[in-house]
Design a protein around this motif. Structure first.
Motif, short mmCIF file in Angstrom:
data_model
loop_
_atom_site.label_atom_id
_atom_site.label_comp_id
_atom_site.label_asym_id
_atom_site.label_seq_id
_atom_site.Cartn_x
_atom_site.Cartn_y
_atom_site.Cartn_z
N LYS A 90 7.23 34.40 6.42
CA LYS A 90 7.29 34.09 4.99
C LYS A 90 6.01 34.53 4.29
CE LYS A 90 9.33 32.54 1.34
NZ LYS A 90 10.51 33.26 0.81
N LYS A 91 4.89 34.33 4.94
CA LYS A 91 3.59 34.72 4.40
C LYS A 91 3.53 36.24 4.18
CE LYS A 91 -1.37 34.47 5.50
NZ LYS A 91 -2.34 34.05 6.55
N ILE A 92 4.03 36.98 5.14
CA ILE A 92 4.07 38.45 5.03
C ILE A 92 4.94 38.89 3.87
CG2 ILE A 92 4.98 40.52 6.18
CD1 ILE A 92 3.97 39.34 8.81
N GLU A 93 6.07 38.22 3.69
CA GLU A 93 6.97 38.55 2.57
C GLU A 93 6.26 38.34 1.23
OE1 GLU A 93 11.34 37.26 0.73
OE2 GLU A 93 10.63 36.37 2.60
N ASN A 94 5.54 37.23 1.08
CA ASN A 94 4.83 36.95 -0.17
C ASN A 94 3.74 37.99 -0.44
OD1 ASN A 94 6.37 34.64 -0.60
ND2 ASN A 94 4.93 33.30 0.45
N ILE A 95 3.04 38.39 0.60
CA ILE A 95 2.00 39.43 0.45
C ILE A 95 2.63 40.75 0.03
CG2 ILE A 95 0.29 40.82 1.70
CD1 ILE A 95 -0.23 38.37 3.48
N PHE A 96 3.79 41.04 0.62
CA PHE A 96 4.49 42.31 0.31
C PHE A 96 4.84 42.40 -1.17
CE2 PHE A 96 8.68 44.41 -0.21
CZ PHE A 96 8.29 45.71 0.05
N TYR A 97 5.36 41.30 -1.75
CA TYR A 97 5.73 41.33 -3.17
C TYR A 97 4.53 41.51 -4.08
CZ TYR A 97 10.58 40.05 -2.19
OH TYR A 97 11.88 40.06 -1.76
N LYS A 98 3.36 41.09 -3.61
CA LYS A 98 2.14 41.27 -4.41
C LYS A 98 1.60 42.70 -4.29
CE LYS A 98 0.58 36.44 -4.07
NZ LYS A 98 -0.43 35.53 -3.47
N GLU A 99 1.63 43.24 -3.07
CA GLU A 99 0.99 44.54 -2.81
C GLU A 99 1.94 45.74 -2.93
OE1 GLU A 99 -2.42 43.03 0.40
OE2 GLU A 99 -0.75 44.29 1.06
N ASN A 100 3.24 45.52 -2.65
CA ASN A 100 4.21 46.61 -2.68
C ASN A 100 3.83 47.76 -1.74
OD1 ASN A 100 6.67 46.46 -3.99
ND2 ASN A 100 5.80 46.70 -6.02
N LYS A 101 3.49 47.43 -0.50
CA LYS A 101 3.11 48.46 0.47
C LYS A 101 4.06 48.38 1.67
CE LYS A 101 -1.76 48.77 -0.82
NZ LYS A 101 -3.17 48.63 -0.35
N GLY A 102 4.91 49.40 1.80
CA GLY A 102 5.94 49.38 2.83
C GLY A 102 5.40 49.50 4.24
N LEU A 103 4.55 50.48 4.49
CA LEU A 103 4.05 50.71 5.85
C LEU A 103 3.21 49.54 6.33
CD1 LEU A 103 3.92 52.65 8.20
CD2 LEU A 103 2.00 53.83 7.11
N GLU A 104 2.39 48.99 5.45
CA GLU A 104 1.55 47.85 5.81
C GLU A 104 2.41 46.63 6.14
OE1 GLU A 104 -1.75 46.10 6.98
OE2 GLU A 104 -1.71 48.16 6.23
N ASN A 105 3.48 46.44 5.38
CA ASN A 105 4.39 45.33 5.64
C ASN A 105 5.04 45.46 7.01
OD1 ASN A 105 5.95 42.92 4.58
ND2 ASN A 105 7.63 44.32 4.98
N CYS A 106 5.45 46.69 7.35
CA CYS A 106 6.08 46.93 8.65
C CYS A 106 5.10 46.71 9.80
CB CYS A 106 6.63 48.36 8.70
SG CYS A 106 8.06 48.63 7.62
N LYS A 107 3.85 47.09 9.59
CA LYS A 107 2.82 46.86 10.63
C LYS A 107 2.60 45.36 10.83
CE LYS A 107 0.17 51.16 10.12
NZ LYS A 107 -1.10 51.77 9.67
N ARG A 108 2.56 44.62 9.73
CA ARG A 108 2.39 43.17 9.83
C ARG A 108 3.59 42.52 10.53
NH1 ARG A 108 0.23 43.05 3.77
NH2 ARG A 108 -2.01 43.16 4.14
N SER A 109 4.78 43.00 10.19
CA SER A 109 5.99 42.47 10.84
C SER A 109 5.97 42.74 12.33
CB SER A 109 7.25 43.10 10.22
OG SER A 109 7.39 42.72 8.86
N SER A 110 5.53 43.94 12.71
CA SER A 110 5.43 44.30 14.13
C SER A 110 4.40 43.42 14.83
CB SER A 110 5.03 45.78 14.28
OG SER A 110 5.97 46.62 13.66
N LYS A 111 3.31 43.14 14.14
CA LYS A 111 2.21 42.35 14.73
C LYS A 111 2.65 40.91 15.01
CE LYS A 111 -2.69 41.27 14.03
NZ LYS A 111 -3.85 41.41 13.11
N ILE A 112 3.38 40.28 14.09
CA ILE A 112 3.79 38.89 14.33
C ILE A 112 4.86 38.81 15.41
CG2 ILE A 112 3.13 38.09 12.02
CD1 ILE A 112 6.18 37.92 11.41
N VAL A 113 5.67 39.87 15.55
CA VAL A 113 6.64 39.89 16.65
C VAL A 113 5.89 40.05 17.98
CG1 VAL A 113 8.54 41.17 17.71
CG2 VAL A 113 8.56 40.74 15.25
#
Length: 445
Positions: free
Chosen positions: A14-37
């Motif tokens: 959920k934290k990553i999703e909120n950051i994504f809506y603020k930053e609008n960065k696709g690749l960074e969001n995917c890296k963060r998603s990979s990291k938490i998995v």
């Protein structure tokens, strides 16, 4: 303990999703998603070691998009378990279930495989699909020695037989294009499967990895499969496509790659940061977003085809040295004229396409429509070889010669009666006329 691991993952997601809506960065969001998995899998693996003492006998690897760290919010997880032969398979299965069941409980879809060390190499040697997945393999947790052993053997195999894998990937791509159709500028595109989309970016990245692993590439240090400018285009396109894909996943709350009309309006508002109070025509924002999308996939489509032709040429080249890519000594206008002349005679070469892409914007308007260029353009236009005129469209030459066409080239049609953009629809109509002419010629013969 396992429940607390799952709860932590939910909070982080959920934290990553909120950051994504603020930053609008696709690749960074995917890296963060990979990291938490990665953290989720590692924590569950550590818990499993309390019951199964396999720390030095098994490794857990990420493959696919997860392995490349481009995991979209609701994408499937692809995981590979590699273990030593001495471990009982029944116990390995128990341990895998211990790790995977909590992930399934979180609603995450998982594709996984469990193989012994020798089995991993043997299978990847036989199946080019598995070979491709091994290119993206990344160690998440467990024995680094097992991972290094398998990857070392895999790289040796690729260095010997990588040319066959490259040929298979190029052939696979061209068959896929025929199957899905050449009309890649669709009003409701598939972000992953259509030509010029994420699948083509993956093809480019896989090809570069394979080529680097080939033995003969070591003595061809001067070879540049892609220029720095082209690599930058790929990064920009990857970022934009992942940006849309992440928004699409969050909007639909599932693994979804079909950018349908219902999501285009909502996503375009998010991307261009418009508030609910701003009086902006929704269609304007969608047109703006889709024009950007079509330009990006056009770039990737061109680069994927250029790379395919370049690799095929290099695989046939038996010389030890390869000349560096260069922009040539021709002026931009001469580059365009040379390309039109050769294309009108059926010659469609990667290096010439590359030079056109590099120089087209430098050609002055009065230089474009000279007598020679128009002669070659007409020859291409009236040719029954449809792919020649499509090449002009892909490279942006039609819009250069006919400026009015640029207004419709990537223009979406907001209805259920047209599946293509106005520009692509126009090309489709032209190609149907050519098909009719071809049939007429056959009947007369």
């Amino acid at each position: 303990k396992i429940q607390s691991i799952k709860d932590k993952f939910i909070r982080e997601r959920k934290k990553i999703e909120n950051i994504f809506y603020k930053e609008n960065k696709g690749l960074e969001n995917c890296k963060r998603s990979s990291k938490i998995v990665d953290k989720l899998v590692t924590d569950l693996f550590k818990e499993s070691l309390k019951f199964y003492n396999f720390n030095s006998k098994i490794c857990i690897c990420a493959v696919g998009g997860y392995g490349r760290k481009v995991l979209a919010p609701y994408s499937d997880l692809d995981i590979l378990f590699i273990y030593k032969q001495e471990v009982a398979k029944k116990k390995v299965i128990e341990m895998i279930e211990f790790i995977l069941f909590p992930i399934w409980d979180l609603g995450v879809k998982i594709g996984y495989a469990a193989r012994e060390i020798e089995e991993s190499i043997a299978i990847s040697r036989e199946d080019h699909v598995i070979q491709t997945s091994m290119l993206d393999t990344r160690l998440v947790c467990g024995s680094a020695l097992i991972y290094k052993k398998v990857m070392k053997d895999f790289r040796i195999e690729i260095s010997k037989y990588g040319s066959n894998l490259l040929k298979n990937k190029i052939s696979e791509r061209r068959k896929r294009i025929v199957e899905i159709g050449y009309d890649y500028f669709r009003n409701e595109p598939n972000l992953k499967e259509s030509e010029g989309s994420l699948r083509d970016i993956n093809f480019i990245l896989w090809s570069l990895k394979i080529f680097k692993l080939l033995i003969f590439s070591k003595r061809k240090k001067s070879l540049l499969l892609l220029t720095n400018k082209e690599k930058k285009k790929i990064r920009l396109s990857l970022e934009f496509l992942l940006l849309i894909r992440c928004h699409l996943h969050y909007q639909s709350l599932r693994d979804n790659d079909k950018l349908s009309f219902e999501y285009q309006k909502a996503i375009s508002k998010k991307i261009f940061k418009t508030s609910s109070h701003e009086n902006i025509d929704n269609n304007f924002l969608v047109e703006k977003m889709m024009k950007d999308y079509f330009l990006q996939i056009r770039n990737i489509k061109n680069l994927a085809e250029i790379l395919s032709q370049t690799i095929e040429k290099e695989l046939k080249n038996k010389k030890k040295e390869t000349k560096k890519l260069n922009s040539g000594k021709l002026s931009p206008s001469k580059v365009l004229q040379s390309f039109l002349k050769n294309l009108s005679h059926g010659k469609d070469q990667a290096n010439e396409k590359r030079l056109v892409l590099e120089n087209l914007n430098k050609v002055k308007n009065y230089e474009v429509n000279n007598e020679e260029n128009i002669k070659y353009f007409k020859r291409i236009f009236f040719s029954l070889k449809k792919e020649r005129f499509i090449s002009l469209y892909d490279l942006g030459i039609i819009s250069k010669i006919i400026p009015e066409f640029s207004k419709i080239a990537y223009l979406p049609q907001f209805d259920r009666f047209h599946s293509l953009t106005v520009g692509q629809h126009t090309l489709r109509a032209l190609n149907i006329l050519k098909d009719l002419q071809q049939e007429k010629i056959k009947k007369n013969q």
